[in-house]
Design a protein around this motif. Structure first.
Motif, mmCIF file in Angstrom:
data_model
loop_
_atom_site.group_PDB
_atom_site.id
_atom_site.type_symbol
_atom_site.label_atom_id
_atom_site.label_comp_id
_atom_site.label_asym_id
_atom_site.label_seq_id
_atom_site.Cartn_x
_atom_site.Cartn_y
_atom_site.Cartn_z
ATOM 1 N N ILE A 321 0.746 -1.086 -0.063
ATOM 2 C CA ILE A 321 -0.036 -0.075 0.156
ATOM 3 C C ILE A 321 0.748 1.299 0.109
ATOM 4 C CG2 ILE A 321 -1.677 1.345 1.252
ATOM 5 C CD1 ILE A 321 -2.563 -1.554 2.178
ATOM 6 N N LEU A 322 1.931 1.438 0.757
ATOM 7 C CA LEU A 322 2.693 2.232 0.931
ATOM 8 C C LEU A 322 3.506 2.812 -0.473
ATOM 9 C CD1 LEU A 322 4.458 4.507 2.666
ATOM 10 C CD2 LEU A 322 6.262 2.614 3.067
ATOM 11 N N LEU A 323 4.044 1.589 -1.072
ATOM 12 C CA LEU A 323 4.520 1.838 -2.294
ATOM 13 C C LEU A 323 3.752 1.796 -3.588
ATOM 14 C CD1 LEU A 323 7.701 -0.545 -2.020
ATOM 15 C CD2 LEU A 323 7.455 1.681 -1.292
ATOM 16 N N GLY A 324 2.587 1.630 -3.117
ATOM 17 C CA GLY A 324 1.295 1.680 -4.435
ATOM 18 C C GLY A 324 1.461 0.483 -5.415
ATOM 19 N N ILE A 325 1.953 -0.621 -4.989
ATOM 20 C CA ILE A 325 2.222 -1.908 -5.892
ATOM 21 C C ILE A 325 0.739 -2.322 -5.933
ATOM 22 C CG2 ILE A 325 3.147 -4.015 -6.281
ATOM 23 C CD1 ILE A 325 5.389 -3.058 -4.360
ATOM 24 N N THR A 326 0.350 -2.247 -7.216
ATOM 25 C CA THR A 326 -1.051 -2.871 -7.517
ATOM 26 C C THR A 326 -1.118 -4.380 -8.017
ATOM 27 O OG1 THR A 326 -1.240 -2.166 -9.863
ATOM 28 C CG2 THR A 326 -1.853 -0.712 -7.977
ATOM 29 N N LYS A 327 -2.383 -5.042 -7.767
ATOM 30 C CA LYS A 327 -2.448 -6.324 -8.512
ATOM 31 C C LYS A 327 -2.193 -6.261 -9.911
ATOM 32 C CE LYS A 327 -5.825 -7.391 -4.665
ATOM 33 N NZ LYS A 327 -7.286 -7.697 -4.535
ATOM 34 N N ASP A 328 -2.693 -5.467 -10.492
ATOM 35 C CA ASP A 328 -2.648 -5.427 -12.037
ATOM 36 C C ASP A 328 -1.210 -5.145 -12.496
ATOM 37 O OD1 ASP A 328 -5.334 -5.610 -12.326
ATOM 38 O OD2 ASP A 328 -5.682 -3.454 -12.694
ATOM 39 N N ASP A 329 -0.415 -4.604 -11.784
ATOM 40 C CA ASP A 329 0.900 -4.527 -12.219
ATOM 41 C C ASP A 329 1.807 -5.604 -11.806
ATOM 42 O OD1 ASP A 329 0.564 -1.809 -13.202
ATOM 43 O OD2 ASP A 329 1.221 -0.690 -11.496
ATOM 44 N N MET A 330 1.560 -6.201 -10.821
ATOM 45 C CA MET A 330 2.187 -7.630 -10.100
ATOM 46 C C MET A 330 1.984 -8.811 -11.248
ATOM 47 S SD MET A 330 4.372 -7.452 -7.941
ATOM 48 C CE MET A 330 4.386 -9.527 -7.703
ATOM 49 N N ASN A 331 0.510 -8.673 -11.607
ATOM 50 C CA ASN A 331 0.088 -9.827 -12.680
ATOM 51 C C ASN A 331 0.855 -9.540 -13.905
ATOM 52 O OD1 ASN A 331 -1.700 -11.217 -10.953
ATOM 53 N ND2 ASN A 331 -3.405 -9.616 -11.477
ATOM 54 N N LEU A 332 1.185 -8.309 -14.339
ATOM 55 C CA LEU A 332 1.839 -8.266 -15.576
ATOM 56 C C LEU A 332 3.487 -8.710 -15.455
ATOM 57 C CD1 LEU A 332 2.207 -6.569 -18.157
ATOM 58 C CD2 LEU A 332 3.053 -4.471 -16.909
ATOM 59 N N VAL A 333 4.171 -8.567 -14.194
ATOM 60 C CA VAL A 333 5.433 -9.072 -14.111
ATOM 61 C C VAL A 333 5.760 -10.280 -13.362
ATOM 62 C CG1 VAL A 333 5.922 -6.406 -14.077
ATOM 63 C CG2 VAL A 333 5.988 -7.778 -11.802
ATOM 64 N N LYS A 334 4.696 -10.829 -12.653
ATOM 65 C CA LYS A 334 5.126 -11.962 -11.738
ATOM 66 C C LYS A 334 5.599 -13.087 -12.536
ATOM 67 C CE LYS A 334 0.541 -13.591 -11.005
ATOM 68 N NZ LYS A 334 -0.445 -13.917 -9.876
ATOM 69 N N ASN A 335 5.212 -13.261 -13.727
ATOM 70 C CA ASN A 335 5.716 -14.691 -14.251
ATOM 71 C C ASN A 335 6.685 -14.576 -15.463
ATOM 72 O OD1 ASN A 335 3.889 -16.293 -12.918
ATOM 73 N ND2 ASN A 335 2.198 -15.386 -13.937
ATOM 74 N N ILE A 336 7.415 -13.361 -15.584
ATOM 75 C CA ILE A 336 8.366 -13.170 -16.542
ATOM 76 C C ILE A 336 9.426 -14.058 -16.509
ATOM 77 C CG2 ILE A 336 7.497 -10.688 -16.857
ATOM 78 C CD1 ILE A 336 10.270 -10.008 -15.223
ATOM 79 N N ASN A 337 10.137 -14.552 -17.722
ATOM 80 C CA ASN A 337 10.999 -15.588 -17.617
ATOM 81 C C ASN A 337 12.527 -14.902 -17.952
ATOM 82 O OD1 ASN A 337 9.552 -17.907 -17.016
ATOM 83 N ND2 ASN A 337 8.989 -17.847 -19.127
ATOM 84 N N ASN A 338 12.527 -13.591 -18.070
ATOM 85 C CA ASN A 338 13.633 -12.845 -18.511
ATOM 86 C C ASN A 338 13.565 -11.398 -17.932
ATOM 87 O OD1 ASN A 338 15.366 -14.391 -20.465
ATOM 88 N ND2 ASN A 338 13.328 -14.679 -21.562
ATOM 89 N N MET A 339 14.566 -11.144 -17.363
ATOM 90 C CA MET A 339 14.439 -9.590 -16.738
ATOM 91 C C MET A 339 14.772 -8.627 -17.804
ATOM 92 S SD MET A 339 13.372 -8.536 -13.663
ATOM 93 C CE MET A 339 13.482 -10.047 -12.551
#
Length: 426
Positions: A321-339
């Motif tokens: 909440i403090l950093l404003g990390i949203t579910k939509d944004d986490m869903n975008l990045v959480k399964n990436i296979n290359n940084m």
């Protein structure tokens, strides 16, 4: 070149970290080392004692060759996401030979067998898991028993039910399992190693030997604000850096310094709190209700804590909440296979050699100066990850620089370049 990967927070770098670094280099026979280090906010949902550049420079002066920042979105999450971000970063470099992590178990073969079952999920394991869940067990307990059933049936390990349950509930073992699971999922060539934790346990708050937990060191600094009490449990290099910071009026950072800001965000966003990552199942209502009566961040955390939600889980939720990390944004990045990028924080001469090898073996973007990041801002994953790194630094620095406002030029990620440490003693 034989390159060792380490996944760290160094909050702060203490004698146990020095032992881990030395032992890891020894057992992997590595010639070079890369540390993937959390930035200004950490996995337990709290700010780092001192800024990421200070901690990175301390690490290099203590013997690490290259320190790379773990993107904020992964650094502040549960073991699964933390491990995924760190391992994906190391794997994306295409030149890392091994990783070595501390664990309570100390035997990587045991951790590998368990990790492989969890990744492969053989039918008999899943059937056993369902059977235990149908009896009304909580998922972690059901999973542990299903693992034992499968391991015992096929004699994969000589391990008792009690020891397996203990293994699956130990902090560093949990991280180790997630590291190996991620390596398996990525089909990575990086070889995992582990060493047993020595002396104090991960959460021990006592300083009773020359190697203690970072938790104990942080508690001592918070309670007494006296470096002399921790002088024997940190390398001299760490001690001198921390002393210099304190003398410059940069004080250790603790999560309670963000209590008022968190309260303001909760009150402002009370109708949309559930958009933030990990805010689920109505917990936003409990957070909102208790903001009015809590007198400290610890008070707020404990008022929301329950059998279902551990204190660490609540801390991470409030940090999101403090950093404003949203579910939509986490869903975008959480399964990436290359940084998509790495942010270099500090390095020495061997670190320069590693960076040259990365450039030769990988097409990953290497960020030395933030003025150059515009080259890839049309990539949604890149843009999302980098924007949270900048935002986290800005939020951290507004408090960290409160006694040195004249040094705060603006968004400091744009003003700070990697620290080059010459002639590091190995």
């Amino acid at each position: 070149m034989n390159i060792l990967g380490l996944i760290v927070e160094y909050n702060p770098f203490h004698n146990g970290h020095l032992y881990h670094l030395t032992k890891s280099l020894e057992i992997t026979k590595a010639t070079h080392s890369v540390a993937i280090m959390s930035g200004n906010f950490l996995q337990r949902g709290e700010p780092a004692l001192f800024d990421k550049y200070t901690r990175a420079e301390i690490a290099v002066k203590n013997g690490v060759d290259l320190v790379i920042e773990l993107p904020t979105m992964f650094a502040c999450q549960s073991a699964e996401f933390f491990a995924h971000g760190a391992i994906t970063t190391l794997n994306s470099l295409n030149c890392i030979n091994s990783i070595c992590f501390g664990s309570e178990e100390g035997n990587v073969d045991v951790l590998y067998v368990v990790s492989n079952i969890l990744v492969e999920e053989p039918k008999e394991f899943k059937d056993s898991l369902k059977n235990h869940l149908d009896k009304g067990m909580l998922y972690p307990t059901a999973r542990s028993l299903a693992l034992f059933d499968y391991i015992d049936k096929y004699k994969l390990l000589d391990i008792s039910k009690e020891k397996l349950l203990s293994l699956l509930n130990s902090s560093n073992n949990i991280l180790g399992l997630e590291y190996i699971k991620c390596l398996l999922k990525l089909k990575s060539n990086i070889k995992p190693f582990t060493i047993s934790r020595v002396s104090s346990s991960y959460n021990c708050e006592n300083i009773d030997s020359d190697i203690c937990s970072a938790t104990a060191i942080r508690k001592s600094l918070k309670d007494f604000n006296d470096l002399s009490l921790i002088k024997d449990v940190i390398p001299y290099i760490t001690y001198s850096f921390l002393k210099s910071k304190l003398n410059s009026n940069f004080l250790p950072m603790f999560d309670d310094k963000y209590f008022d800001l968190i309260n303001s965000i909760v009150l402002r966003d009370c109708d949309i709190l559930n958009k933030y990552f990990d805010v689920n199942e109505g917990i936003e209502n409990k957070i909102y209700q208790n903001v009015f009566t809590s007198t400290s961040l610890k008070d707020l955390q404990l008022s929301v804590k329950s059998k279902r939600y551990t204190l660490t889980k609540i801390k991470r939720t409030l940090n999101n909440i403090l950093l404003g990390i949203t579910k939509d944004d986490m869903n975008l990045v959480k399964n990436i296979n290359n940084m998509p990028y790495i942010r270099v924080l500090a390095f020495n001469d061997k670190g320069r050699e590693i960076l040259k090898t990365i450039k030769s073996n990988s097409d990953i973007n290497i960020i030395n100066k933030f003025s150059n990041i515009s080259f890839n801002m049309d990539d949604d994953v890149f843009k999302t990850l980098i924007n949270y790194d900048i935002k986290a630094s800005n939020i951290y620095n507004m408090v960290y620089y409160q006694n040195n406002k004249h040094l705060l030029k603006g968004p400091m990620d744009y003003y700070t370049t990697p620290i080059y440490v010459r002639n590091t003693i190995k």
